[in-house]
Design a protein around this motif. Structure first.
Motif, PDB file in Angstrom:
ATOM      1  N   THR A 236       0.830  -1.210   0.000  1.00  0.00           N
ATOM      2  CA  THR A 236       0.000   0.000   0.000  1.00  0.00           C
ATOM      3  C   THR A 236       0.858   1.250   0.000  1.00  0.00           C
ATOM      4  N   LEU A 237       1.893   1.266   0.840  1.00  0.00           N
ATOM      5  CA  LEU A 237       2.780   2.434   0.887  1.00  0.00           C
ATOM      6  C   LEU A 237       3.485   2.634  -0.454  1.00  0.00           C
ATOM      7  N   ALA A 238       3.929   1.547  -1.051  1.00  0.00           N
ATOM      8  CA  ALA A 238       4.618   1.655  -2.333  1.00  0.00           C
ATOM      9  C   ALA A 238       3.702   2.212  -3.417  1.00  0.00           C
ATOM     10  N   GLN A 239       2.417   1.844  -3.346  1.00  0.00           N
ATOM     11  CA  GLN A 239       1.482   2.230  -4.399  1.00  0.00           C
ATOM     12  C   GLN A 239       0.812   3.569  -4.145  1.00  0.00           C
ATOM     13  N   TYR A 240       0.479   3.856  -2.868  1.00  0.00           N
ATOM     14  CA  TYR A 240      -0.415   4.973  -2.595  1.00  0.00           C
ATOM     15  C   TYR A 240       0.098   5.998  -1.582  1.00  0.00           C
ATOM     16  N   GLU A 241       1.325   5.890  -1.119  1.00  0.00           N
ATOM     17  CA  GLU A 241       1.782   6.800  -0.075  1.00  0.00           C
ATOM     18  C   GLU A 241       1.659   8.266  -0.498  1.00  0.00           C
ATOM     19  N   GLY A 242       2.012   8.563  -1.754  1.00  0.00           N
ATOM     20  CA  GLY A 242       1.895   9.937  -2.238  1.00  0.00           C
ATOM     21  C   GLY A 242       0.466  10.434  -2.203  1.00  0.00           C
ATOM     22  N   ALA A 243      -0.484   9.531  -2.510  1.00  0.00           N
ATOM     23  CA  ALA A 243      -1.890   9.925  -2.491  1.00  0.00           C
ATOM     24  C   ALA A 243      -2.355  10.233  -1.077  1.00  0.00           C
ATOM     25  N   TYR A 244      -1.923   9.431  -0.117  1.00  0.00           N
ATOM     26  CA  TYR A 244      -2.311   9.692   1.268  1.00  0.00           C
ATOM     27  C   TYR A 244      -1.708  10.993   1.765  1.00  0.00           C
ATOM     28  N   GLU A 245      -0.447  11.257   1.415  1.00  0.00           N
ATOM     29  CA  GLU A 245       0.197  12.489   1.860  1.00  0.00           C
ATOM     30  C   GLU A 245      -0.502  13.720   1.285  1.00  0.00           C
TER      31      GLU A 245
END
Length: 254
Positions: A236-245
């Motif tokens: 999840t972090l690899a795929q979506y971390e930028g989106a969460y930030e």
């Protein structure tokens, strides 16, 4: 019908920040233990078992969050509980511990208190279940009382300390190897682990709140679920971390 552990750990992150985490792990030869027994916040941890009174956990954590010491919080609730002799409740807060086993709990029952953890159980094959669980935790504890010359025993290949949730599952496994819950006529079992911390994350680690509600192999299944949750968290972090930030799916990777 259960054995469980409550812990507090004070620790320092790689960037030098001081934080505190609390955790509970529990298993029993009944389904759904995770819905009844473990209660955790970033101020404390409580486990209620034997003839379960959920109020001891729910209100105990509320009192601790309001600033009451764990011993005062749980003892006051027990004093008002007509079923106290059949209860078992224990927990930790930021500074102290508390453990109670009522006189009418089913043997073998008992508890122990460490500097920053408690272990308790009832309907067990014997005292060695509690002893093994406590020893397993002490061997891997991360706390300001840990000897810096030796450090905890549970470290990854990279030299990092294993997450508390994983170490608490290992504690359940150690107690189970000593016999655990003695009611072999009840094959359907359950287990749970819950961890809360003052540390903040872009994405909350899902492996800090896991339950196995009905199975014949609860600890093995909880460990497998933990491993999958860790893998899923990393993916999840690899795929979506930028989106969460950014709080926007527009930032998600293709």
């Amino acid at each position: 019908m259960t054995f469980s552990i409550c812990v507090r750990e004070d620790y320092e992150t790689e960037n030098g920040e001081q934080h505190r985490r609390f955790g509970v792990a529990v298993t029993t030869r009944l389904p759904g233990v995770g819905t009844l027994c473990p209660f955790v916040s970033d101020d404390g941890a409580v486990a209620t078992q034997s003839l379960v009174n959920v109020d001891l956990g729910e209100r105990g954590i509320e009192y601790i969050d309001d600033g009451l010491a764990v011993d005062d919080a749980l003892q006051s609730l027990l004093n008002a509980d007509d079923g106290a002799p059949q209860r078992q409740v224990h927990g930790v807060d930021a500074e102290t511990t508390f453990a109670f086993s009522g006189a009418e709990c089913v043997e073998w029952d008992g508890h122990c208190e460490g500097d920053h953890y408690t272990v308790a159980g009832n309907m067990l094959t014997g005292e060695t279940v509690i002893d093994a669980a406590a020893e397993a935790y002490e061997a891997t504890a991360v706390h300001d009382a840990t000897d810096p010359a030796t450090g905890p025993a549970a470290v990854t290949e990279d030299g990092d300390v294993e997450p508390l949730a994983k170490r608490l599952i290992d504690v359940l496994a150690a107690g189970d190897r000593e016999g655990g819950d003695k009611r072999e006529e009840l094959p359907v079992q359950s287990a749970a682990v819950v961890v809360e911390t003052t540390e903040s994350y872009v994405v909350e680690p899902p492996y800090n709140d896991l339950r196995i509600d009905a199975t014949e192999t609860p600890i093995a299944d909880l460990r497998e679920t933990y491993d999958l949750a860790v893998q899923g968290y990393r993916d999840t972090l690899a795929q979506y971390e930028g989106a969460y930030e950014a709080d926007s799916l527009d930032e998600a990777a293709d």
